[in-house]
Design an enzyme around this catalytic site. Structure first.
Site, PDB file in Angstrom:
ATOM      1  N   HIS A 307       0.855  -1.191   0.000  1.00  0.00           N
ATOM      2  CA  HIS A 307       0.000   0.000   0.000  1.00  0.00           C
ATOM      3  C   HIS A 307       0.881   1.228   0.000  1.00  0.00           C
ATOM      4  CE1 HIS A 307      -3.115   2.842   1.183  1.00  0.00           C
ATOM      5  NE2 HIS A 307      -3.969   1.930   0.761  1.00  0.00           N
ATOM      6  N   ASP A 364      -7.988  -5.099   0.087  1.00  0.00           N
ATOM      7  CA  ASP A 364      -8.516  -5.853  -1.045  1.00  0.00           C
ATOM      8  C   ASP A 364      -8.256  -7.343  -0.926  1.00  0.00           C
ATOM      9  OD1 ASP A 364      -9.514  -3.673  -2.644  1.00  0.00           O
ATOM     10  OD2 ASP A 364      -7.435  -3.050  -2.702  1.00  0.00           O
TER      11      ASP A 364
HETATM   12  N1  ACO Z   1       4.112  -7.733  -4.941  1.00  0.00           N
HETATM   13  C1  ACO Z   1       5.457  -7.779  -5.084  1.00  0.00           C
HETATM   14  N2  ACO Z   1       6.277  -6.720  -4.891  1.00  0.00           N
HETATM   15  C2  ACO Z   1       5.698  -5.552  -4.558  1.00  0.00           C
HETATM   16  C3  ACO Z   1       4.303  -5.426  -4.398  1.00  0.00           C
HETATM   17  C4  ACO Z   1       3.497  -6.575  -4.602  1.00  0.00           C
HETATM   18  N3  ACO Z   1       2.164  -6.511  -4.461  1.00  0.00           N
HETATM   19  N4  ACO Z   1       3.979  -4.146  -4.072  1.00  0.00           N
HETATM   20  C5  ACO Z   1       5.130  -3.494  -4.029  1.00  0.00           C
HETATM   21  N5  ACO Z   1       6.178  -4.335  -4.323  1.00  0.00           N
HETATM   22  C6  ACO Z   1       7.616  -3.996  -4.297  1.00  0.00           C
HETATM   23  C7  ACO Z   1       8.021  -3.186  -5.516  1.00  0.00           C
HETATM   24  O1  ACO Z   1       8.447  -4.020  -6.566  1.00  0.00           O
HETATM   25  C8  ACO Z   1       9.131  -2.346  -4.951  1.00  0.00           C
HETATM   26  O2  ACO Z   1      10.290  -3.144  -4.838  1.00  0.00           O
HETATM   27  P1  ACO Z   1      11.756  -2.492  -4.999  1.00  0.00           P
HETATM   28  O3  ACO Z   1      11.876  -1.503  -3.867  1.00  0.00           O
HETATM   29  O4  ACO Z   1      12.690  -3.651  -4.903  1.00  0.00           O
HETATM   30  O5  ACO Z   1      11.743  -1.815  -6.346  1.00  0.00           O
HETATM   31  C9  ACO Z   1       8.664  -2.041  -3.512  1.00  0.00           C
HETATM   32  O6  ACO Z   1       7.817  -3.144  -3.164  1.00  0.00           O
HETATM   33  C10 ACO Z   1       7.863  -0.722  -3.403  1.00  0.00           C
HETATM   34  O7  ACO Z   1       6.813  -0.746  -4.342  1.00  0.00           O
HETATM   35  P2  ACO Z   1       6.153   0.549  -5.026  1.00  0.00           P
HETATM   36  O8  ACO Z   1       5.456   0.148  -6.271  1.00  0.00           O
HETATM   37  O9  ACO Z   1       7.200   1.614  -5.135  1.00  0.00           O
HETATM   38  O10 ACO Z   1       5.119   0.988  -3.945  1.00  0.00           O
HETATM   39  P3  ACO Z   1       3.922   1.996  -4.155  1.00  0.00           P
HETATM   40  O11 ACO Z   1       3.630   2.588  -2.831  1.00  0.00           O
HETATM   41  O12 ACO Z   1       4.183   2.933  -5.279  1.00  0.00           O
HETATM   42  O13 ACO Z   1       2.704   1.050  -4.649  1.00  0.00           O
HETATM   43  C11 ACO Z   1       0.827  -0.374  -4.654  1.00  0.00           C
HETATM   44  C12 ACO Z   1       1.671   0.645  -3.854  1.00  0.00           C
HETATM   45  C13 ACO Z   1       0.440   0.204  -6.028  1.00  0.00           C
HETATM   46  C14 ACO Z   1      -0.460  -0.653  -3.886  1.00  0.00           C
HETATM   47  C15 ACO Z   1       1.650  -1.679  -4.827  1.00  0.00           C
HETATM   48  O14 ACO Z   1       2.027  -2.205  -3.572  1.00  0.00           O
HETATM   49  C16 ACO Z   1       0.912  -2.729  -5.651  1.00  0.00           C
HETATM   50  O15 ACO Z   1       0.965  -2.697  -6.878  1.00  0.00           O
HETATM   51  N6  ACO Z   1       0.182  -3.689  -4.954  1.00  0.00           N
HETATM   52  C17 ACO Z   1      -0.581  -4.679  -5.637  1.00  0.00           C
HETATM   53  C18 ACO Z   1      -1.912  -4.081  -6.101  1.00  0.00           C
HETATM   54  C19 ACO Z   1      -2.882  -3.840  -4.953  1.00  0.00           C
HETATM   55  O16 ACO Z   1      -3.097  -4.700  -4.107  1.00  0.00           O
HETATM   56  N7  ACO Z   1      -3.505  -2.640  -4.971  1.00  0.00           N
HETATM   57  C20 ACO Z   1      -4.497  -2.243  -3.959  1.00  0.00           C
HETATM   58  C21 ACO Z   1      -4.006  -1.082  -3.145  1.00  0.00           C
HETATM   59  S1  ACO Z   1      -5.113  -0.740  -1.827  1.00  0.00           S
HETATM   60  C22 ACO Z   1      -6.361   0.148  -2.510  1.00  0.00           C
HETATM   61  O17 ACO Z   1      -6.284   0.772  -3.544  1.00  0.00           O
HETATM   62  C23 ACO Z   1      -7.610   0.148  -1.779  1.00  0.00           C
END
Ligand code: ACO
Length: 437
Positions: A307, A364
């Site tokens: 998140h 979610d």
């Molecule tokens: N699975 C695997 N790796 C992940 C995940 C995941 N679900 N989420 C983040 N990471 C990793 C990234 O690859 C990144 O790794 P790195 O530092 O080695 O490059 C690190 O964790 C940080 O990730 P970001 O994308 O920079 O985090 P951000 O805060 O921008 O994104 C997000 C948050 C979009 C929710 C992301 O975690 C994601 O895509 N999750 C899956 C989709 C999801 O469940 N969305 C619902 C969000 S809640 C809502 O909207 C109600």
């Protein structure tokens, strides 16, 4: 000097002062509204990770602690002690209702839950496999055509009516979409049922038979709706506020918010969670998918994890986890998906990759499984999110109005394109245009 922040431009040694503003809780902000006029520069903040777009008194999140509050009330307490409509009242009317206020509020919403029959023609315009979010977005935009003439949506009384009307009609629109898509007879809102039970009734009922809705099902869905009611300045709420800043019709703002919510990085994630669990297929395959999620060269992400704000367990996911277990017990569900989900959660909470990146289950992860257990069609999961979020969007819209001095949202950019004709001492005649300008 205290309560200011100093910015020094190391290219010329000039310094600039900007006020620091403290909120009631959470990080203070540096007010950079005059940054450009003072320094001649913009700030760059991709994804607005360090930018507060407004002042707000609606929702407070402490992402490090995993805390969520609406108008001061903790979400876990609300989920334990209140129903969705209490929270709708809290968001729109800024206070929790007494029992008699809640009863009156419920009655008022019931009378607004019908839609103009002419809108039914809209459902025929969509192809058979239309995604419900596309239909809902269009329906809400269409509602703006029914409530615009002779309306003054600068008047607080009128916009409160608009807000309540939208909250009341959202379940009807969602259920009508479903009934129409399935070719089932439409079931009109039942004014004698509660808000959440009425939705399940409109989804499941048939004119010739009795519909059995269990109280645990109503409780589970009501809690899902409540936990989605608001979440401060997320992508869809920011969209609603952005469109509102142009003085667009409130329902057009909400329709835009639905578009933003649809994406799988936001509200579409609960649908993606279940689709991903189905693709994983069995507990034996979990390790393979965890490996994919950790592989830098693989775009695969574990849906329902991570998140932008929570760097701890999402408090909403915690509430839903308890409810999910209860639902499984009471409905005696023996679900392969739940087994896969339990295995993923166990691994992710211990694995160094997820732990070091603070990737916890988000709302979610569990809402998808609960909605699945309630037999809500998977492509309607984001629609359930919309029903829950509608009051939050409208509360944010109303707050923007109340605060006045609405400034159109208009960020700037760092231009990185060609600079034909912009170099000093280059006259237009010296330039060879390549056909494009
Ligand atoms: N699975 C695997 N790796 C992940 C995940 C995941 N679900 N989420 C983040 N990471 C990793 C990234 O690859 C990144 O790794 P790195 O530092 O080695 O490059 C690190 O964790 C940080 O990730 P970001 O994308 O920079 O985090 P951000 O805060 O921008 O994104 C997000 C948050 C979009 C929710 C992301 O975690 C994601 O895509 N999750 C899956 C989709 C999801 O469940 N969305 C619902 C969000 S809640 C809502 O909207 C109600």
């Amino acid at each position: 000097m205290s309560n200011t922040a100093t910015f020094t431009d190391n290219r010329n040694g000039k310094t600039y002062e900007f006020p620091i503003i403290d909120g009631e809780l959470g990080p203070s902000v540096v007010d950079i509204s005059n940054f450009y006029t003072q320094t001649g520069m913009f700030t760059l903040d991709k994804g607005y990770t360090s930018t507060a777009m407004c002042k707000s008194a609606i929702t407070y999140i402490n992402g490090e602690k995993g805390e969520l509050r609406h108008r001061g009330y903790d979400i876990a307490w609300l989920a334990e002690n209140k129903v969705f409509l209490d929270v709708v009242h809290l968001l729109l009317h800024k206070k929790l209702p007494s029992q008699s206020e809640l009863d009156a509020f419920r009655k008022k919403l019931k009378t607004k839950s019908f839609i103009n029959e002419r809108m039914l023609g809209l459902f025929n315009a969509f192809p058979d496999k239309a995604h419900p979010m596309a239909v809902l977005q269009a329906c809400v935009a269409t509602l703006s055509a029914y409530y615009s003439r002779d309306m003054n949506y600068d008047d607080p009384h009128e916009y409160m009516e608009l807000a309540e009307r939208l909250v009341a009609k959202m379940p009807t629109l969602a259920a009508f979409y479903y009934r129409h898509a399935m070719g089932y007879p439409l079931i009109y809102p039942d004014l004698d049922r509660g808000f959440t039970e009425n939705f399940l009734y409109m989804m499941r009922s048939f004119p010739h038979s009795h519909v059995d809705i269990r109280s645990i099902e109503v409780k589970a869905l009501d809690t899902v709706l409540m936990l989605h009611a608001d979440h401060e300045q997320n992508a869809s709420t920011t969209t609603v506020r952005t469109v509102a800043s142009t003085h667009s019709h409130p329902y057009s703002c909400i329709s835009a918010g639905i578009g933003a919510l649809w994406g799988h990085a936001h509200g579409g994630a609960n649908e993606s969670v279940v689709r991903q669990l189905e693709a994983i297929g069995s507990v034996e395959n979990v390790d393979k998918y965890i490996k994919k999620a950790k592989d830098k060269d693989d775009p695969f992400r574990l849906m329902g994890f991570g998140h932008r704000v929570y760097k701890n367990y999402d408090p909403r996911a915690k509430v839903l986890k308890g409810l999910r277990d209860k639902l499984v017990d009471e409905l005696d569900i023996d679900s392969n998906l739940i087994k896969i989900a339990n295995r993923i959660e166990k691994i992710a909470l211990e694995d160094e990759y997820f732990v070091s990146r603070n990737l916890y289950p988000n709302v979610d992860f569990n809402s998808g499984l609960i909605l699945k257990a309630l037999n809500i069609p998977t492509d309607m999961f984001a629609v359930m999110f919309v029903i829950g979020r509608a009051p939050g969007w409208m509360a944010q819209w109303m707050e923007l109005k109340e605060q006045g001095n609405m400034k159109i949202v208009r960020p700037r950019q760092l231009y990185i394109g060609p600079k034909i004709g912009c170099e000093e001492n280059t006259s237009k005649n010296d330039i060879e245009y390549s056909g494009k300008q």
